[in-house]
Design an enzyme around this catalytic site. Structure first.
Site, PDB file in Angstrom:
ATOM      1  N   ASP A  65       2.589  -0.091   3.598  1.00  0.00           N
ATOM      2  CA  ASP A  65       1.795  -0.856   4.565  1.00  0.00           C
ATOM      3  C   ASP A  65       1.454  -2.214   3.934  1.00  0.00           C
ATOM      4  O   ASP A  65       0.358  -2.415   3.420  1.00  0.00           O
ATOM      5  CB  ASP A  65       0.524  -0.055   4.882  1.00  0.00           C
ATOM      6  CG  ASP A  65      -0.369  -0.771   5.870  1.00  0.00           C
ATOM      7  OD1 ASP A  65       0.158  -1.479   6.741  1.00  0.00           O
ATOM      8  OD2 ASP A  65      -1.598  -0.628   5.757  1.00  0.00           O
TER       9      ASP A  65
ATOM     10  N   GLU B 279       1.760   4.729   0.790  1.00  0.00           N
ATOM     11  CA  GLU B 279       1.301   5.693   1.803  1.00  0.00           C
ATOM     12  C   GLU B 279       2.417   6.679   2.143  1.00  0.00           C
ATOM     13  O   GLU B 279       3.575   6.471   1.806  1.00  0.00           O
ATOM     14  CB  GLU B 279       0.910   4.960   3.108  1.00  0.00           C
ATOM     15  CG  GLU B 279      -0.131   3.879   2.938  1.00  0.00           C
ATOM     16  CD  GLU B 279      -0.746   3.438   4.266  1.00  0.00           C
ATOM     17  OE1 GLU B 279      -0.492   4.094   5.296  1.00  0.00           O
ATOM     18  OE2 GLU B 279      -1.472   2.430   4.265  1.00  0.00           O
TER      19      GLU B 279
ATOM     20  N   GLU C 140      -6.716  -2.755  -5.563  1.00  0.00           N
ATOM     21  CA  GLU C 140      -7.507  -1.861  -6.409  1.00  0.00           C
ATOM     22  C   GLU C 140      -7.155  -2.037  -7.890  1.00  0.00           C
ATOM     23  O   GLU C 140      -8.051  -2.124  -8.728  1.00  0.00           O
ATOM     24  CB  GLU C 140      -7.258  -0.405  -6.010  1.00  0.00           C
ATOM     25  CG  GLU C 140      -7.902   0.009  -4.713  1.00  0.00           C
ATOM     26  CD  GLU C 140      -7.574   1.462  -4.381  1.00  0.00           C
ATOM     27  OE1 GLU C 140      -6.574   1.677  -3.676  1.00  0.00           O
ATOM     28  OE2 GLU C 140      -8.285   2.374  -4.854  1.00  0.00           O
TER      29      GLU C 140
ATOM     30  N   GLU D  70       0.861  -1.187   0.000  1.00  0.00           N
ATOM     31  CA  GLU D  70       0.000   0.000   0.000  1.00  0.00           C
ATOM     32  C   GLU D  70       0.891   1.230   0.000  1.00  0.00           C
ATOM     33  O   GLU D  70       1.774   1.356   0.855  1.00  0.00           O
ATOM     34  CB  GLU D  70      -0.966   0.006   1.199  1.00  0.00           C
ATOM     35  CG  GLU D  70      -2.075  -1.035   1.073  1.00  0.00           C
ATOM     36  CD  GLU D  70      -3.223  -0.846   2.072  1.00  0.00           C
ATOM     37  OE1 GLU D  70      -3.034  -0.149   3.094  1.00  0.00           O
ATOM     38  OE2 GLU D  70      -4.314  -1.400   1.824  1.00  0.00           O
TER      39      GLU D  70
ATOM     40  N   ARG E 221      -3.905  -9.849   1.803  1.00  0.00           N
ATOM     41  CA  ARG E 221      -5.347  -9.603   1.662  1.00  0.00           C
ATOM     42  C   ARG E 221      -6.197 -10.765   2.141  1.00  0.00           C
ATOM     43  O   ARG E 221      -7.289 -10.550   2.676  1.00  0.00           O
ATOM     44  CB  ARG E 221      -5.687  -9.284   0.208  1.00  0.00           C
ATOM     45  CG  ARG E 221      -4.994  -8.045  -0.342  1.00  0.00           C
ATOM     46  CD  ARG E 221      -5.395  -6.794   0.414  1.00  0.00           C
ATOM     47  NE  ARG E 221      -4.722  -5.618  -0.147  1.00  0.00           N
ATOM     48  CZ  ARG E 221      -4.724  -4.424   0.425  1.00  0.00           C
ATOM     49  NH1 ARG E 221      -5.333  -4.250   1.591  1.00  0.00           N
ATOM     50  NH2 ARG E 221      -4.097  -3.413  -0.115  1.00  0.00           N
TER      51      ARG E 221
END
Lengths: 449, 449
Positions: A251, A218, A393, A216, A255
């Site tokens: 991060d 970030e 995504e 992720e 999943r």
């Protein structure tokens, strides 16, 4: 080694003299951890300058910082001969800025003792490529927010909620508490985690290595001035005073572990195996002039409806920090850029996140780390490439493999994949500063049974 | 003061010589924090015994404990002249037990120097009523689990899920990361928190003091031997070796804040304003012999279906620790007992919780705190009184006011209410040991705007 004046800074360096990010390093010859700043390809050892008394005039009146939990831990000691930036970050903002200015002065003037004293020069400068970087701060609590409307919409829809982001997303910056023990510095090993996975075709769970390893994209920011237990922050503008600076943050998310455990208590082990951050903290001083209003139109329109603690009255609400994530995979000639996005695009500002966390009265300590959550933005808003900050995504929860420019097809991360995040900021005078890199390579799972 | 041999321990004291719980205290004369044990109504100052060399034979070969994040923090220093029990807890189990035995020896024999040397006696003993207790450990990460089947069933049904506990409840110990900065010691102020509340008759949120202040009756336990980042624990039996000891825990919960923010990221600010723990850590040595199989029948039956890391092969799976919560409210003659329950009744054992947390590879550090979650059990299982560990359950989410024995009607906590938790253990020889108290009084909200 001897570094001559002026310190050479290549045009591609993320660390020109207008940046001066702070970090913690050690060297083979001198394995003790201490604080330095990055300039070009060098590290300037601040503990060594401090020992020579070069910051004495700025530090002599400082108060001893205390934690409310451990009353006798505060003794007046060195600020830079430390294994973390916590002591430095806890100093008043004006003192930190004065120290940064003094460092710039020392570097800019040919006749400073740093260049005229060969012994000092030799002791104070280190090549970054030969130094080891460590976690910049001792982290008390780590919180990760969910502040991108695009990310919240996409994740909700992928979870079967057609209306997108939940109602609370628009009411306050939602967040969960993260695991601070596994926040690691760029380059640290990231083992594919084991966990309880939900089996696709049944209601059963199985313990095994994740099959859906994701990153992720970030940014993280550290707390400078503490907020006392029980105290609230008046508004988001005031909350900015508690932000020390920014780092890149990956991060890592498994999943299948995350979604097996997330209802009702939120993310836990699926995001606990590692969180990688870049080693250099880019301070608010370096980000001066890149402040502006939040990029999300809906957020701006709703600002006046917000409760006092989340309100920005000033136009300096957030920062324009461009972030990018790239992948190196076996067989690739070079890293392939997967996405680009910008901090500005978020619905909530870093200061709003901090103010909201403080509104519980929980207290914030110097060194607490707050993550922005995945910085996804609208397609085309920040780049021609994807602007979605995670594979979940980009691949629609693994259902739409992503064809990347070199012809490879990407779903989830494989062992051996290296994820590299970078960040850049265009300063008002046109100078470009960067964050260095936040890298992590997926290694095979470590099981001892 | 002078304490004569044998140290008097009243029949109601939670701290007989078979307990020897460890804590951190200071006194008015000597405000430095240090480690002591509780015996009867006294504290025995271990830093003072250590200074006299009384533990030297046990400590001389000890290794210097290190954190993997801050390599140079480990220097060989005192174990008990410390503001936390972390250094002590990080010692090998055998060393800790030997030290405890030595303390018992010193207290039990009339001719020990503690009683023959008046200066030492005067320096080493303090009255508990005159000492100030502090947080026993410096907490890195704080995790709170959900391990009572009764609590999981009740909360799910109150949330409109008729089938009760979610499927993942039975697959592994579910948990969320808590906020460590607001873990406070018994007696610390607990201000009614502000937060974003969902308005009852609309979809809107409002910022204000919680109207649904609740306690949660829990036990907390601390990590002794660290688990290295990236390493897993083989099974739940092995995980027990990482448990230092237990404290009482009140996980204060603002239900309206919690339920407004909980979907999808789990509890956050609604449980962040304060978590109160009792100051004395009751070690596993004191709990020897109160170990047995998990009380929940379903859990026992399913043990063999579990993945390796959650399996108990031995019959020593959990501990029988009786916990009780009482309320003092203005106008009450004395505290009214609201519920009694037992650690044994939980579906998952403390060791299973710890093993599951470690299975992510996140690493555990000495001083990390794990909470069991609300210890609710089946009615009548542990007591004739309620055995539900929070008002949310007792009052069915505030819909069924609870008529207590003194005639008062209880829904949520009011300002001025004091919640007092206690715990007791019947040792195999019939001795009863306790935890002391975990108290917190609700004060009016602190708003500075």
């Amino acid at each position: 080694m001897h570094v001559t004046w002026p310190v050479e800074v290549g045009p591609e360096s993320p660390f020109p003299i207008t940046n001066i990010p702070f970090g913690v390093f050690s060297t083979q010859d001198s394995p003790g951890l201490r604080v330095g700043i990055a300039i070009g390809e060098y590290i300037l050892d601040l503990s060594c300058l401090e020992e020579k008394g070069m910051f004495q005039d700025l530090l002599q009146h400082r108060e001893v910082s205390k934690s409310w939990n451990h009353e006798n831990s505060g003794t007046k000691k060195s600020i830079f001969a430390q294994a973390s930036l916590n002591s430095f970050a806890a100093l008043p903002k004006a003192t930190r800025s004065a120290i940064r200015n003094k460092i710039i002065d020392i570097l800019q003037y040919e006749d400073s003792t740093l260049f005229s004293d060969p012994a000092l020069n030799n002791e104070a400068f280190h090549e970054q490529c030969k130094a080891k970087m460590h976690l910049p701060m001792q982290i008390g609590d780590f919180t990760d927010f969910l502040c991108s409307r695009t990310h919240a919409d996409n994740c909700s829809r992928l979870a079967g909620i057609p209306e997108g982001a939940p109602a609370n997303f628009y009411a306050f910056p939602t967040a969960y508490n993260g695991r601070s023990s596994s926040v690691v510095v760029s380059g640290s090993p990231v083992h594919r985690p084991y966990g309880m996975l939900r089996l696709p075709s049944s209601d059963d769970y199985e313990f095994g290595p994740t099959r859906k390893m994701d990153y992720e994209l970030e940014l993280g920011f550290f707390v400078s001035k503490p907020v006392e237990y029980g105290k609230l922050i008046k508004n988001a503008d005031e909350a900015k005073e508690h932000i020390f600076g920014f780092v890149l943050m990956n991060d890592w998310s498994a999943r299948d572990i995350q979604f097996a455990e997330m209802t009702p208590l939120g993310p836990f082990n699926g995001k606990a195996s590692a969180t990688t951050i870049s080693p250099w903290v880019v301070t608010l001083d370096a980000l001066k002039g890149v402040e502006g209003v939040i990029g999300d139109e809906v957020a701006r329109e709703r600002m006046t409806e917000l409760p006092p603690h989340l309100r920005h009255d000033s136009v300096e609400q957030t920062w324009s920090i461009n972030v990018e994530v790239a992948l190196k995979r076996e067989g690739y000639e070079k890293a392939v850029i997967l996405a680009q996005s910008d901090l500005r695009s978020l619905y909530w500002s870093p200061a709003q996140m901090l103010a909201h966390q403080a509104s519980s009265g929980c207290g914030l300590q110097s060194g607490d780390l707050l993550g922005t959550g995945t910085i996804s933005s609208q397609a085309g808003e920040c780049s021609q490439i994807s602007s979605l900050g995670c594979l979940h995504e980009i691949t629609a929860a693994g259902t739409k493999p992503f064809l990347i420019s070199n012809g490879d097809v990407l779903i989830w991360l494989k062992d051996g994949d290296e994820v590299v995040m970078t960040g850049r900021v265009v300063q008002p005078d046109g100078n470009i500063i960067g964050f260095g890199e936040c890298r992590g390579l997926i290694e095979s799972p470590l099981a001892n049974f």
